[in-house]
Scaffold this motif. Structure first.
Motif, mmCIF file in Angstrom:
data_model
loop_
_atom_site.group_PDB
_atom_site.id
_atom_site.type_symbol
_atom_site.label_atom_id
_atom_site.label_comp_id
_atom_site.label_asym_id
_atom_site.label_seq_id
_atom_site.Cartn_x
_atom_site.Cartn_y
_atom_site.Cartn_z
ATOM 1 N N GLY A 119 62.428 104.668 -27.758
ATOM 2 C CA GLY A 119 63.274 104.679 -26.564
ATOM 3 C C GLY A 119 62.553 105.284 -25.366
ATOM 4 N N ARG A 120 61.743 106.312 -25.615
ATOM 5 C CA ARG A 120 60.994 106.965 -24.534
ATOM 6 C C ARG A 120 59.934 106.022 -23.956
ATOM 7 N N ALA A 121 59.299 105.225 -24.843
ATOM 8 C CA ALA A 121 58.320 104.237 -24.366
ATOM 9 C C ALA A 121 59.006 103.156 -23.538
ATOM 10 N N ALA A 122 60.234 102.760 -23.934
ATOM 11 C CA ALA A 122 60.993 101.747 -23.172
ATOM 12 C C ALA A 122 61.271 102.251 -21.751
ATOM 13 N N GLU A 123 61.730 103.490 -21.641
ATOM 14 C CA GLU A 123 62.013 104.037 -20.303
ATOM 15 C C GLU A 123 60.724 104.288 -19.526
ATOM 16 N N GLY A 124 59.649 104.651 -20.252
ATOM 17 C CA GLY A 124 58.355 104.843 -19.590
ATOM 18 C C GLY A 124 57.851 103.558 -18.968
ATOM 19 N N ALA A 125 58.212 102.404 -19.571
ATOM 20 C CA ALA A 125 57.764 101.105 -19.048
ATOM 21 C C ALA A 125 58.338 100.816 -17.666
ATOM 22 N N GLN A 126 59.436 101.500 -17.302
ATOM 23 C CA GLN A 126 59.992 101.339 -15.952
ATOM 24 C C GLN A 126 59.028 101.868 -14.888
ATOM 25 N N LYS A 127 58.210 102.848 -15.289
ATOM 26 C CA LYS A 127 57.270 103.469 -14.354
ATOM 27 C C LYS A 127 55.895 102.815 -14.409
ATOM 28 N N GLY A 128 55.719 101.861 -15.316
ATOM 29 C CA GLY A 128 54.443 101.157 -15.398
ATOM 30 C C GLY A 128 53.793 101.265 -16.766
ATOM 31 N N ILE A 129 52.639 100.609 -16.892
ATOM 32 C CA ILE A 129 51.940 100.547 -18.183
ATOM 33 C C ILE A 129 51.439 101.923 -18.624
ATOM 34 N N ILE A 431 55.977 100.839 -32.434
ATOM 35 C CA ILE A 431 56.672 101.680 -31.432
ATOM 36 C C ILE A 431 56.917 100.866 -30.161
ATOM 37 N N VAL A 432 55.873 100.174 -29.668
ATOM 38 C CA VAL A 432 56.047 99.406 -28.421
ATOM 39 C C VAL A 432 56.825 98.113 -28.677
ATOM 40 N N ASP A 433 56.789 97.610 -29.927
ATOM 41 C CA ASP A 433 57.624 96.455 -30.284
ATOM 42 C C ASP A 433 59.105 96.836 -30.168
ATOM 43 N N ASN A 434 59.463 97.984 -30.717
ATOM 44 C CA ASN A 434 60.831 98.513 -30.565
ATOM 45 C C ASN A 434 61.156 98.768 -29.103
ATOM 46 N N ALA A 435 60.187 99.301 -28.365
ATOM 47 C CA ALA A 435 60.401 99.624 -26.949
ATOM 48 C C ALA A 435 60.733 98.366 -26.160
ATOM 49 N N ARG A 436 60.065 97.266 -26.516
ATOM 50 C CA ARG A 436 60.325 95.993 -25.825
ATOM 51 C C ARG A 436 61.774 95.554 -26.059
ATOM 52 N N GLY A 437 62.233 95.656 -27.323
ATOM 53 C CA GLY A 437 63.617 95.302 -27.635
ATOM 54 C C GLY A 437 64.619 96.204 -26.946
ATOM 55 N N LEU A 438 64.318 97.498 -26.910
ATOM 56 C CA LEU A 438 65.224 98.454 -26.265
ATOM 57 C C LEU A 438 65.289 98.228 -24.754
ATOM 58 N N ALA A 439 64.161 97.838 -24.157
ATOM 59 C CA ALA A 439 64.143 97.556 -22.719
ATOM 60 C C ALA A 439 65.076 96.393 -22.397
ATOM 61 N N GLU A 440 65.083 95.375 -23.285
ATOM 62 C CA GLU A 440 65.964 94.224 -23.074
ATOM 63 C C GLU A 440 67.422 94.600 -23.307
ATOM 64 N N MET A 441 67.690 95.322 -24.403
ATOM 65 C CA MET A 441 69.079 95.691 -24.710
ATOM 66 C C MET A 441 69.638 96.702 -23.718
ATOM 67 N N GLY A 442 68.747 97.516 -23.136
ATOM 68 C CA GLY A 442 69.190 98.513 -22.157
ATOM 69 C C GLY A 442 69.321 97.953 -20.754
ATOM 70 N N GLY A 443 68.984 96.662 -20.584
ATOM 71 C CA GLY A 443 69.097 96.024 -19.271
ATOM 72 C C GLY A 443 68.188 96.655 -18.227
ATOM 73 N N LEU A 444 66.931 96.937 -18.616
ATOM 74 C CA LEU A 444 66.012 97.625 -17.696
ATOM 75 C C LEU A 444 65.322 96.677 -16.707
ATOM 76 N N GLY A 445 65.611 95.384 -16.795
ATOM 77 C CA GLY A 445 65.081 94.439 -15.805
ATOM 78 C C GLY A 445 63.855 93.688 -16.282
ATOM 79 N N GLU A 446 63.597 92.544 -15.626
ATOM 80 C CA GLU A 446 62.519 91.644 -16.041
ATOM 81 C C GLU A 446 61.141 92.284 -15.925
ATOM 82 N N GLU A 447 60.926 93.089 -14.862
ATOM 83 C CA GLU A 447 59.619 93.703 -14.652
ATOM 84 C C GLU A 447 59.280 94.671 -15.786
ATOM 85 N N THR A 448 60.281 95.466 -16.199
ATOM 86 C CA THR A 448 60.084 96.417 -17.303
ATOM 87 C C THR A 448 59.825 95.670 -18.610
ATOM 88 N N ILE A 449 60.590 94.585 -18.843
ATOM 89 C CA ILE A 449 60.402 93.793 -20.061
ATOM 90 C C ILE A 449 59.008 93.167 -20.072
#
Length: 692
Positions: A119-129, A431-449
Motif C-alpha cells: 500500500g505504501r508503494a502504491a501511494e508512493g507512485a503518486q509522487k513518481g517512480i 510488492i509492486v505488483d500488489n501496489a499496481r492493483g492497489l493504485a487501481e482499486m484506490g482510484g489514484l488516477g491513470e498517471e499513478t497506475i
C-alpha cells in the motif's frame, strides 16, 4: 587452523546480527511512510488477513508432515537407532526441525514485509517512480537480509554444536522439504486466482486487471504474497542452505578440512556483506529506469564480492586461489545467465515484442512463439551451468582427491553468494505488483497506475532473472550434492565391505534404470502442480460467474463482490493439492533406491537434474516472456487494451502463469529434496536393495 575456523564462526554470528540490524532499520523506514487513502487501507487489510489465514492453515498441515518426518528421521537416520549412536539420531532430528522452523520463518517474514510495503508503494507512485521504487525495493531487501542472515546463522550454529557436517544434511532437508510444499501450495493458490481473474475479467468482461468488481481480485493479490513472496523466501533459504551444506560435507572429507570449512564460511559472510552494500547503494533517478537500477545493484554487489573474496584469499592461511577461481566462475556465470534471461523476458528487447506481434494473429501463435522462445532461452543457462561445473572441476582437480567436486560446490556457493540481493530483487516484484492493483482499486488516477505499471514490468523482468539465477544455482548445488551422496554412500559401502563408487556407468542397467525414472519425475511433478491450478481455477471461474449472475449491481459497481468466497476456494484447493506432488518425488526416490541401490540412485539423480533444470528454465522464462508481452500490448502497442492481440496475449499469460510461478520455480526445490533424501538414506540403500 582451528583458531581460524573459530574466528569465522564468530564472524558468521556477527555478520548475521549486522544483517538483522540493517533489516530492522529498513523495516522501520518503510513503516514510516504513511497510507492516506481509505480504500487502499481497507484492501491492504483484506490482503494481509487472507495471506495470514492461508499461511496459518498451510503451516498446520506442514507441521503434521514435519512431525511425522522427524519421528522417521530419529528412528532411521543417520543409522537405525537400535544399531547406531542415539546422540547422532537426536542431533539429526533437532537439525531437521530447526531447518523446517527457519524455512517457515523465512516465509512468514516475507508476508509481514510485503503486506506492509504494498500500500505504501502504491501511494508512493503518486509522487513518481523514485519514492515508489525505494519503498518496493527496501521492503524486499528486509526479506533478503533476514533470510540470508537466518541461513548463515543456522548453518554456523548447527555445525558448531554438532561438530559433524553430515548433520547439516538434516538441517538442509528440513529447509528444502518445507520449501517444496510451501512453494507448491503458494504457487497453486496464486495462479488459481491470477488465471481466474484474468480470464473472466479481461477476456470475458473486458474490465481492467485489478478492477474491484472482480471477485477474484483480492485473492489474486493475496496470491502474490503467499506464492511469490513466502514461497520464494523459503525456496531461496533452502537453496542457500543446501549450497553451504553440500560444500561443508565435502570440505569435511578432504585433507586440510579446517581451511576448506573456513573458506566456505568466509565466502558466505562476504557475500552477505556485499549484499548489504549493494542494497544500501540501490537508487533510481526521478525519471530513471527501475530495471536498470535493480540490475546495476546486482552488478555492484558482484564486484564488491569478487574484490572482498580476493583480499580474503590473500590474507588467510590455507585459502586457495583455485577455489576462489571456482567461486568467481560460479558467480560470473550466474550474472551472465541473468543477462540472457533478461534478453528473453524484458519488454524493451526484441523477443517479447515478437511474441506480442504474433498475438495479433491469435492465441495459438502467442502460445507457439512463447513455447519456442522459452525452449531456446534454456540453452544459455544450461550451457552456463555446464561450463561453470566443468571449469570449476578442472580448476580444482590438481589439488588432490575430492577437490574437483569441492570446486563445483564452491561454484554453487559463489553463484548464491549474493542471494541477499537476489531475494531483494525477487520480493520487490510482488510488492509492486500488489501496489499496481492497489493504485487501481484506490482510484489514484491513470498517471499513478502508469508509474506502477512501469515498476511492475521491471519486477516481472527481474523476477524472471532471479528465477533463472536460483534455478542455475540449484543445478550446481545438486551436482555437488551428488558428490555428497557418493561420499555418504561410500562410507556405508566401506562399512559393509562392498566396492566403493568411483563413478556412474550409464551402460550399467541399474544406472540406466535410475536415469530414465529420474528424468520423468520433474515432468510428472510439474503436471500435478499445473493440474492443481487447472482444477482450482475452474472452480473459481464458476464462482465468479455465479457472483456476476446473481449479485445485483455488481457489473455496474454499485454492489460489493464476495471476495472471501474466492479466497476460500484458492486456499482449500491449494492445501488439498500441495502434499501429493512433493510426496510423490520422495516416494519415487525411496522406491528406486530400494530396487537398484546406490548405483540406481546415482542415475536417478543424474536424470532428475538434467530434465529438471531444462523444464524449470523453460517454464520460468516462457512464463515471464508471456507476462511481459501482455504488458507490452497493454502499454498501447499492437492495438493496446481490448484488441484481439490483447485478448490473445492474456491467454498466453494465463498459460504462462502456472509455468513461471507454480511448476517452474518448484522444480529446483524438488531436485534438491530428492538429492538430500538420497544422501540421508544412502546407508539404508546399501543395506537393503533388490539389485544393489
Amino acid at each position: 587452523m582451528e583458531s581460524q575456523l573459530s574466528l569465522f564462526y564468530g564472524l558468521s554470528f556477527l555478520t548475521a546480527a549486522l544483517a538483522f540490524a540493517f533489516a530492522v532499520y529498513l523495516y522501520l523506514w518503510v513503516k514510516k511512510r504513511r497510507i492516506e487513502n481509505k480504500k487502499i487501507l481497507e484492501v491492504s487489510a483484506l490482503i494481509k488477513e487472507g495471506a495470514n489465514t492461508f499461511m496459518r492453515r498451510e503451516y498446520k498441515i506442514l507441521a503434521i508432515f514435519a512431525g511425522v518426518a522427524a519421528v522417521v528421521i530419529f528412528v532411521l537416520l543417520p543409522s537405525p537407532v537400535w544399531k547406531g549412536d542415539i546422540v547422532q539420531n537426536i542431533s539429526m532430528t533437532v537439525a531437521y526441525i530447526l531447518g523446517t522452523a527457519l524455512s517457515a520463518v523465512a516465509g512468514k517474514i516475507g508476508i509481514l514485509v510485503a503486506t506492509l510495503s504494498n500500500g505504501r508503494a502504491a501511494e508512493g507512485a503518486q509522487k513518481g517512480i523514485k519514492p515508489a521504487f525505494l519503498i518496493g525495493f527496501r521492503g524486499g531487501a528486509v526479506m533478503g537480509l533476514l533470510v540470508v542472515g537466518c541461513s548463515l546463522l543456522g548453518v554456523a550454529a548447527v555445525l558448531l554444536i554438532a561438530g559433524d557436517a553430515t548433520i547439516l544434511l538434516g538441517f538442509s532437508f528440513g529447509a528444502s522439504s518445507l520449501a517444496l510444499f510451501a512453494k507448491a501450495g503458494g504457487g497453486i493458490f496464486t495462479k488459481t486466482a491470477d488465471v481466474s481473474a484474468d480470464l473472466t475479467g479481461k477476456v470475458e468482461l473486458g474490465i481492467p486487471e485489478d478492477d474491484p468488481r472482480n471477485p477474484a481480485v483480492i485473492a489474486d493479490n493475496v496470491g502474490d504474497n503467499v506464492g511469490d513472496v513466502a514461497g520464494m523466501g523459503a525456496d531461496l533459504f533452502d537453496s542457500n542452505v543446501a549450497a553451504m551444506a553440500s560444500a561443508l560435507v565435502i570440505a569435511q572429507s578432504l585433507t586440510g578440512g579446517f581451511a576448506n570449512i573456513s573458506m566456505v564460511f568466509c565466502y558466505a559472510i562476504l557475500g552477505l556483506l556485499a549484499s548489504i552494500i549493494g542494497i544500501a547503494t540501490a537508487r533510481v533517478g526521478k525519471h530513471g529506469n527501475p530495471t536498470r537500477a535493480l540490475n546495476s545493484s546486482t552488478y555492484v554487489t558482484t564486484a564488491v564480492y569478487l574484490v572482498l573474496t580476493a583480499l580474503a584469499t590473500v590474507i588467510f592461511e590455507g585459502f586457495s586461489w583455485r577455489i576462489w577461481g571456482a567461486s568467481a566462475i560460479g558467480l560470473l556465470v550466474g550474472v551472465i545467465i541473468g543477462i540472457t534471461t533478461d534478453y528473453f523476458t524484458d519488454d524493451s528487447k526484441p523477443i517479447v515484442r515478437k511474441v506480442a506481434h504474433a498475438s495479433g494473429s491469435g492465441p495459438a501463435f502467442t502460445v507457439l512463439s512463447g513455447v519456442s522462445y522459452g525452449f531456446i532461452s534454456a540453452l544459455p543457462a544450461m550451457v552456463g551451468i555446464a561450463v561453470s561445473a566443468l571449469v570449476a572441476y578442472k580448476l580444482c582437480e590438481p589439488m588432490g582427491a575430492g577437490y574437483a567436486i569441492f570446486g563445483i560446490s564452491m561454484a554453487a556457493v559463489g553463484m548464491l553468494s549474493i542471494v541477499g540481493m537476489i531475494i531483494s530483487n525477487d520480493a520487490y516484484g510482488p510488492i509492486v505488483d500488489n501496489a499496481r492493483g492497489l493504485a487501481e482499486m484506490g482510484g489514484l488516477g491513470e498517471e499513478t497506475i502508469r508509474t506502477a505499471d512501469e515498476l511492475d514490468s521491471a519486477g516481472n523482468t527481474v523476477k524472471a532473472v532471479t528465477k533463472g539465477f536460483s534455478i542455475s544455482a540449484a543445478g550446481l548445488t545438486v551436482i555437488s550434492l551428488l558428490g555428497a551422496f557418493m561420499s555418504e554412500a561410500n562410507a556405508a559401502l566401506a562399512a559393509a565391505g562392498k566396492p566403493l563408487i568411483t563413478g556412474f556407468d550409464i551402460m550399467s542397467p541399474t544406472v540406466f534404470f535410475g536415469i530414465l525414472v529420474g528424468a520423468v519425475i520433474p515432468a510428472v511433478f510439474s503436471a500435478m502442480l499445473i493440474l492443481g491450478v487447472d482444477k482450482n481455477a475452474q472452480r473459481m471461474v464458476s464462482e465468479i460467474h455465479r457472483q456476476f449472475n446473481t449479485i445485483k449491481g455488481l457489473r455496474e459497481g454499485t454492489a460489493k463482490p464476495e471476495y472471501g468466497k474466492c479466497i476460500d476456494i484458492a486456499t482449500s484447493g491449494a492445501l488439498r493439492e500441495l502434499i501429493p506432488a512433493g510426496l510423490m518425488t520422495i516416494i519415487a526416490t525411496l522406491v528406486v533406491g530400494f530396487i537398484g541401490g546406490p548405483m540406481a540412485i546415482g542415475g536417478f539423480l543424474l536424470g532428475n537434474i538434467v530434465s529438471g533444470l531444462l523444464l524449470a528454465l523453460f517454464m520460468s522464462n516462457s512464463g515471464g516472456l508471456w507476462d511481459n508481452s501482455k504488458k507490452y500490448v497493454e502499454a498501447g502497442n499492437e492495438g493496446g487494451k481490448g484488441s484481439e492481440a490483447h485478448k490473445a496475449a492474456v491467454i498466453g499469460d494465463t498459460v504462462g502463469d502456472p509455468f513461471k510461478d507454480t511448476a517452474g520455480p518448484s522444480i529446483n526445490t524438488q531436485i534438491t529434496v530428492v538429492s538430500l533424501v538420497s544422501s540421508l538414506v544412502s546407508s539404508l540403500f546399501v543395506a537393503f536393495s533388490l539389485f544393489g
